[in-house]
Design an enzyme around this catalytic site. Structure first.
Site, PDB file in Angstrom:
ATOM      1  N   HIS A  75      -0.184  52.783  28.657  1.00  0.00           N
ATOM      2  CA  HIS A  75      -0.933  53.178  29.847  1.00  0.00           C
ATOM      3  C   HIS A  75      -1.547  51.959  30.517  1.00  0.00           C
ATOM      4  O   HIS A  75      -1.890  50.979  29.861  1.00  0.00           O
ATOM      5  CB  HIS A  75      -2.018  54.187  29.469  1.00  0.00           C
ATOM      6  CG  HIS A  75      -2.615  54.914  30.619  1.00  0.00           C
ATOM      7  ND1 HIS A  75      -3.617  54.383  31.398  1.00  0.00           N
ATOM      8  CD2 HIS A  75      -2.345  56.126  31.157  1.00  0.00           C
ATOM      9  CE1 HIS A  75      -3.946  55.237  32.346  1.00  0.00           C
ATOM     10  NE2 HIS A  75      -3.190  56.310  32.227  1.00  0.00           N
ATOM     11  N   LYS A 116       3.152  57.335  22.870  1.00  0.00           N
ATOM     12  CA  LYS A 116       2.777  57.449  24.279  1.00  0.00           C
ATOM     13  C   LYS A 116       3.124  56.138  24.963  1.00  0.00           C
ATOM     14  O   LYS A 116       2.975  55.060  24.375  1.00  0.00           O
ATOM     15  CB  LYS A 116       1.282  57.736  24.442  1.00  0.00           C
ATOM     16  CG  LYS A 116       0.860  59.112  23.951  1.00  0.00           C
ATOM     17  CD  LYS A 116      -0.610  59.360  24.250  1.00  0.00           C
ATOM     18  CE  LYS A 116      -1.042  60.739  23.782  1.00  0.00           C
ATOM     19  NZ  LYS A 116      -2.476  60.992  24.062  1.00  0.00           N
ATOM     20  N   HIS A 119      -4.602  50.141  29.238  1.00  0.00           N
ATOM     21  CA  HIS A 119      -4.554  49.167  28.147  1.00  0.00           C
ATOM     22  C   HIS A 119      -4.299  47.742  28.645  1.00  0.00           C
ATOM     23  O   HIS A 119      -4.348  46.794  27.858  1.00  0.00           O
ATOM     24  CB  HIS A 119      -3.463  49.553  27.142  1.00  0.00           C
ATOM     25  CG  HIS A 119      -3.765  50.805  26.376  1.00  0.00           C
ATOM     26  ND1 HIS A 119      -3.170  52.007  26.649  1.00  0.00           N
ATOM     27  CD2 HIS A 119      -4.633  51.034  25.360  1.00  0.00           C
ATOM     28  CE1 HIS A 119      -3.643  52.931  25.824  1.00  0.00           C
ATOM     29  NE2 HIS A 119      -4.524  52.364  25.033  1.00  0.00           N
TER      30      HIS A 119
END
Length: 644
Positions: free
Chosen positions: A140, A137, A143
């Site tokens: 984001h 992924k 984070h």
């Protein structure tokens, strides 16, 4: 430490009057914050603190005015007065200037770290887990806070002499990989995977999630993950490819941020060890089965199952918390740490409470030395195109906005790499806005506020630093023994000196609560004081003695605090974001910049801001020096003069 010598002198006199050991009084004496009123003392004694720490009941009725009257001025203290609950001490002005300047010059990057405030703090080994994205992924934005907060704590610990192990605990196991594996078999493209791995995997994940409502797709995903747990060679190969490509992408982002890790770990490593944990829980009588067949640990005080933590699925497989238990035990066996810190958002507070409780029930007393540092959410972070989802979008956005600000400002000077400069200044703006408040608080992000060149922003700090570097490069640096401190008695100069006295207290406070806001607030105040001094204490046009001491005492510190003995000692190591400025051949005398250093560090030094780029915000030097041939960092443990 300059403040330390003054505190000891004051404590010595107080001990004779109060009949207490001087060491018992040290922490009750603090430097007074600078006031716009100017007329403030340098140190104050808190009467409440003395009474609280005193072992004798005779101090209960101690009054500030009575105590002040019993004390006498001496060669160190020139004035003593009483305030509400305090006794205030003003230091001899020439002694103040001389002592602070000498201490900064002598200690360099270790200024403040040798303070007696840290004398009772043992050097420890700290394991810090932070960032921890899910593989396959894209990174984001959620984070970002974990990454910069964890990096701050690691830098702070390392600067204070602790041994630090930085761990990135990847989310690389779970049912979502069954779904992704099936999705890639249906929608994947090897060429796209190689060219843009995380973007392509994200697209695949979106597509397979739309199809996941189909029962056949769910069954295929479960079968894929079961093969993964059974260590099927072909399935593992696909998973490993996703993991390796993800880590490569993350390292690229971390390099851009100036973050490094000592260890990349993950849930997958603890899959088998988690089964050992379940066996331990069962052997200790802590594992209980529910009607549905799941395994739980009773955490209720009355042992009535009113509070439980689920540690096992009905099919006997482990859960996230089970793997966390295995990881904690393994890290203690591997690193023998003194403290372990987890940095995540506050929504996981309950998870870590359960984790620490279970470890204690298992008999691991060291669980009390585990700590969860939580943080709130960032709200309102949008690009011009809409909602920001990924961190790289944010980094590109801040670079774009900063570059636009630079090109639209008439006073911006020409730089060698405006895009690189815009990114570094913009990133500093992001971090400072994030670190201004309590970590646990949610905050509303504002692009306009963050990127302002005036006010309490990261851009303002960069501006001030560049301005002072320009000043020292144009006027050179004086040896401390050559200056006349009697010429450094103006109120604005005294304010800077007073502020420098508080350094070790600020550092100590941040070391205790792990909050960067204390350091950020200190730096912003220092920058404002420097801006005032720049206007009221000119070097140019002053008499030689005055110019020399002003430059050595104010301009010569820049935001690093350490006057440079050789202004021509270039090239210099200049690492990322108000970075480590280290003239070749000697260790940097960074002082105030140490606080910035604690906030951020670029160990890779992959891209350097040249001196002209740093100074370009106001006054570029007349000569330019490239630092690209001097960008490698030594491989030994991090030094105290870290980079932001």
């Amino acid at each position: 430490m300059a403040a330390g010598s003054f505190r000891r002198s004051i404590a010595s006199q107080l001990s004779k009057v109060l009949d207490l050991p001087p060491e018992n009084l040290i922490k009750s004496i603090s430097a007074v914050p600078v006031s716009k009123k100017r007329h403030v003392a340098d140190f104050q004694l808190s009467i409440a603190s003395v009474i609280e720490n005193g072992s004798s009941g005779c101090l209960e009725h101690l009054q500030a005015q009575q105590l002040a009257e019993r004390l006498k001025c001496d060669s160190v203290v020139s004035e003593i007065s009483a305030g509400p609950g305090t006794v205030n001490f003003t230091i001899n002005r020439e002694l103040l200037a001389k002592t602070v300047l000498q201490q900064v010059w002598k200690d360099g990057s270790e200024y403040g770290i040798k303070s007696e405030l840290f004398s009772t703090v043992p050097r420890q080994k700290a394991v810090i887990e932070f960032s921890s994205p899910n593989i396959a992924k894209k990174f984001h934005i959620g984070h970002l806070r974990s990454t910069i907060v964890g990096n701050f704590i690691a830098n702070l610990k390392a600067a204070l002499g602790h041994e630090v192990v930085r761990i990135n605990y990847l989310g690389d196991w779970g049912m979502q990989f069954g779904l992704l594996g099936v999705g890639f078999q249906s929608f994947g493209n090897e060429e796209k995977l190689k060219s843009s791995p995380l973007q392509h995997l994200f697209e695949v994940y979106v597509q397979i999630n739309k199809a996941a409502e189909d029962e056949n797709t769910k069954k295929l995903a479960k079968d894929f993950f079961r093969k993964l747990e059974d260590r099927d060679e072909q399935t593992l190969s696909i998973w490993k490819q996703f993991r390796d490509l993800s880590i490569e992408e993350y390292i690229r982002i971390y390099k851009r941020l100036g973050v490094h890790f000592d260890e990349y770990s993950g849930e997958s490593f603890y899959q088998e060890k988690a089964q050992e944990v379940l066996k331990m829980l069962e052997d200790k009588g802590l594992l209980q089965k529910t009607i549905k067949g799941t395994g739980v640990v009773d955490l209720s005080e009355k042992k009535d199952l009113s509070t439980v933590s689920t540690v096992m699925r009905s099919d006997g497989t482990s859960l996230y918390i089970t793997r966390d238990l295995a990881a904690a035990i393994d890290r203690m066996n591997k690193h023998s740490w003194d403290t372990m810190i987890y940095v995540t958002d506050k929504s996981q507070s309950n998870h870590f409470q359960h984790l620490f409780q279970i470890l204690k029930l298992m008999g691991y007393d060291w669980a009390e030395r585990c700590q969860h540092v939580s943080f709130g959410l960032v709200q309102g972070m949008k690009t011009r195109r809409g909602e920001v989802i990924f961190l790289e979008d944010v980094l590109n956005e801040v670079r774009s906005r900063m570059l636009k600000n630079m090109t639209s400002t008439k006073t911006t000077k020409e730089v060698q790499d405006p895009v690189e400069t815009a990114e570094k200044v913009g990133l500093a703006a992001l971090i400072i806005q994030d670190f201004r408040g309590l970590l646990s608080s949610d905050y509303q992000f504002s692009w306009d506020r963050a990127l302002q060149s005036r006010g309490d922003t990261g851009v303002f700090l960069q501006y001030t630093h560049a301005r002072l570097h320009s000043l020292e490069q144009m006027h050179g640096n004086a040896q401390l023994t050559d200056v006349n401190v009697a010429c450094l008695q103006e109120p604005d100069a005294i304010s800077v000196l007073q502020h420098l006295l508080r350094y070790d207290e600020v550092l100590y406070r941040s070391s205790q609560d792990l909050q960067p806001k204390h350091i950020v607030s200190y730096l912003l105040t220092l920058s404002h004081l420097a801006a005032v001094a720049h206007k009221t204490l000119p070097v140019k046009g002053s008499t030689p003695d005055v110019a020399q001491v002003r430059h050595s005492g104010v301009g010569g510190w820049s935001l690093e605090g350490g006057p440079r003995k050789d202004p021509a000692a270039l090239p210099a190591q200049l690492c990322h974001h108000w970075g480590e400025y280290e003239p070749a051949g000697r260790r940097a005398n960074s002082q105030a910049l140490l606080w910035v250093a604690l906030l951020w560090e670029d160990r890779d030094c992959c891209s350097q801001l040249c001196i002209p780029e740093r100074a370009a915000l106001l006054e570029p030097p007349k000569t330019q020096h490239s630092l690209k041939d001097n960008c490698s960092r030594p491989s030994q443990a991090p030094t105290h003069h870290l980079s932001f």
